[in-house]
Design an enzyme around this catalytic site. Structure first.
Site, short mmCIF file in Angstrom:
data_model
loop_
_atom_site.label_atom_id
_atom_site.label_comp_id
_atom_site.label_asym_id
_atom_site.label_seq_id
_atom_site.Cartn_x
_atom_site.Cartn_y
_atom_site.Cartn_z
N ASN A 9 44.61 27.07 41.31
CA ASN A 9 43.87 25.82 41.19
C ASN A 9 42.59 26.09 40.41
OD1 ASN A 9 42.39 23.49 41.59
ND2 ASN A 9 42.06 23.82 43.78
N LYS A 11 40.44 24.03 39.45
CA LYS A 11 39.36 23.08 39.76
C LYS A 11 38.78 22.54 38.43
CE LYS A 11 38.83 25.39 44.12
NZ LYS A 11 38.00 25.70 45.29
N HIS A 94 43.12 17.99 48.81
CA HIS A 94 42.29 19.21 48.82
C HIS A 94 40.99 18.91 49.57
CE1 HIS A 94 39.75 22.49 47.47
NE2 HIS A 94 40.87 23.14 47.16
N GLU A 96 38.01 19.67 49.03
CA GLU A 96 36.87 19.22 48.21
C GLU A 96 36.96 17.72 47.97
OE1 GLU A 96 37.27 22.10 45.06
OE2 GLU A 96 36.56 23.65 46.43
N GLU A 165 44.25 25.67 54.18
CA GLU A 165 43.02 26.20 53.57
C GLU A 165 41.85 25.92 54.50
OE1 GLU A 165 43.39 26.48 49.02
OE2 GLU A 165 42.84 24.42 49.48
N GLY A 171 36.05 29.42 48.51
CA GLY A 171 34.95 29.74 47.60
C GLY A 171 33.82 30.48 48.28
N SER A 210 39.70 32.03 49.34
CA SER A 210 39.24 33.37 48.92
C SER A 210 40.38 34.39 48.85
CB SER A 210 38.10 33.86 49.81
OG SER A 210 36.98 32.99 49.70
P1 PGA Z 1 39.13 29.88 46.48
O1 PGA Z 1 39.65 28.35 46.43
O2 PGA Z 1 40.33 30.77 46.27
O3 PGA Z 1 38.14 29.96 45.37
O4 PGA Z 1 38.54 30.09 47.84
C1 PGA Z 1 40.87 27.98 47.03
C2 PGA Z 1 41.10 26.50 46.86
O5 PGA Z 1 40.12 25.74 46.96
O6 PGA Z 1 42.24 26.05 46.65
#
Ligand code: PGA
Length: 260
Positions: A9, A11, A94, A96, A165, A171, A210
């Site tokens: 992803n 983003k 997601h 976010e 997640e 992140g 992560s």
């Molecule tokens: P990350 O993001 O691997 O940077 O923690 C995962 C995601 O948001 O899908």
């Protein structure tokens, strides 16, 4: 046997120049067998990325869709449009988007239906916040998110891939331990079983938060972790290829457990 899926992803990162650089470096790595690979760039780069990776067996998808096929929804992208430009997958819900765009379980369910209607394969993202984990409600939160999706999708829920997640691991550099992740994945599979019966055994549940080249193998070795949704590390072509290779190694290892 559940074929592992490694999804990247991006983003809101990337550019045309980055697509070319990523594709050049990613395709220079050996292609690990027995793993499905998916990249989710910002939609404007989807076609160039697909062309740059043609022949490598990498699917492309979008990070979000609207629930309506068309209409007066400025700035939005429908599932049909995503499909039309070559997407075969989409993320839905997601964290976010749940947290910063106000996507409720109801909105997420409507988007899941839109994805299924357009023959996109949806990845339903679920996960608890740190406060929810600390208060002991992590499983209840994730079960609620799955139940809402299952109620909307009915029998089509078997076409949904789930990504667990934990919000506190996204992140942050803080990964769930393999045991924490496996415990939640097992609970998710039980909940999917209530909705989908024995078909839940064949459904893939990805872990995200992560995931990096150095922790991918131990997470993927867990019996109910069927792949990864990778954010930051998917912007590093060598590292992303290393995560795909780790998934291939785990899948090829006869001691890695019976995955149905
Ligand atoms: P990350 O993001 O691997 O940077 O923690 C995962 C995601 O948001 O899908």
């Amino acid at each position: 046997m559940r074929t592992p899926l490694i999804a990247g992803n991006w983003k809101m990162h990337g550019s045309s120049a980055f697509v070319a650089e990523f594709a050049g470096r990613f395709t220079a790595q050996p292609r690990a067998p027995g793993v499905e690979v998916l990249l989710l760039p910002p939609a404007p780069y989807l076609q160039e990325l697909a062309e740059a990776l043609a022949g490598r067996g990498v699917a492309v998808g979008v990070q979000n869709v609207h629930d309506r096929p068309d209409g007066a929804f400025t700035g939005e992208l429908s599932a049909e449009m995503a499909r039309d430009i070559g997407a075969t997958w989409t993320l839905v819900g997601h964290s976010e988007r749940r947290l910063s765009c106000g996507e409720t379980d109801e909105v997420v369910a409507a988007k899941l239906l839109a994805a299924l209607r357009a023959h996109l394969q949806p990845i339903l993202c679920v996960g608890e916040t740190l406060a929810e984990r600390d208060s002991g409600s992590a499983v209840a939160v994730v079960e609620r998110q799955i139940a809402s999706a299952a109620a909307a999708c009915g029998a089509a829920m078997t076409r949904v891939t789930v990504a667990y997640e934990p919000v506190w691991a996204i992140g942050s550099g803080r990964t769930a331990t393999p045991v924490q992740a496996q415990d939640m994945h097992a609970a998710i599979r039980v909940r999917l079983g209530r909705a989908c019966g024995s078909a839940a055994d064949a459904m893939r549940i990805l872990y995200g938060g992560s995931v990096k080249p150095d922790n991918a193998a131990t997470l993927l070795a867990e019996v109910d972790i069927d792949g990864a949704l990778v954010g930051g590390a998917s912007l590093q072509p060598d590292g992303f290829a290393a995560i795909v290779a780790a998934a291939a190694d785990v899948a090829a290892d006869p001691s890695s457990g019976d995955r149905n």
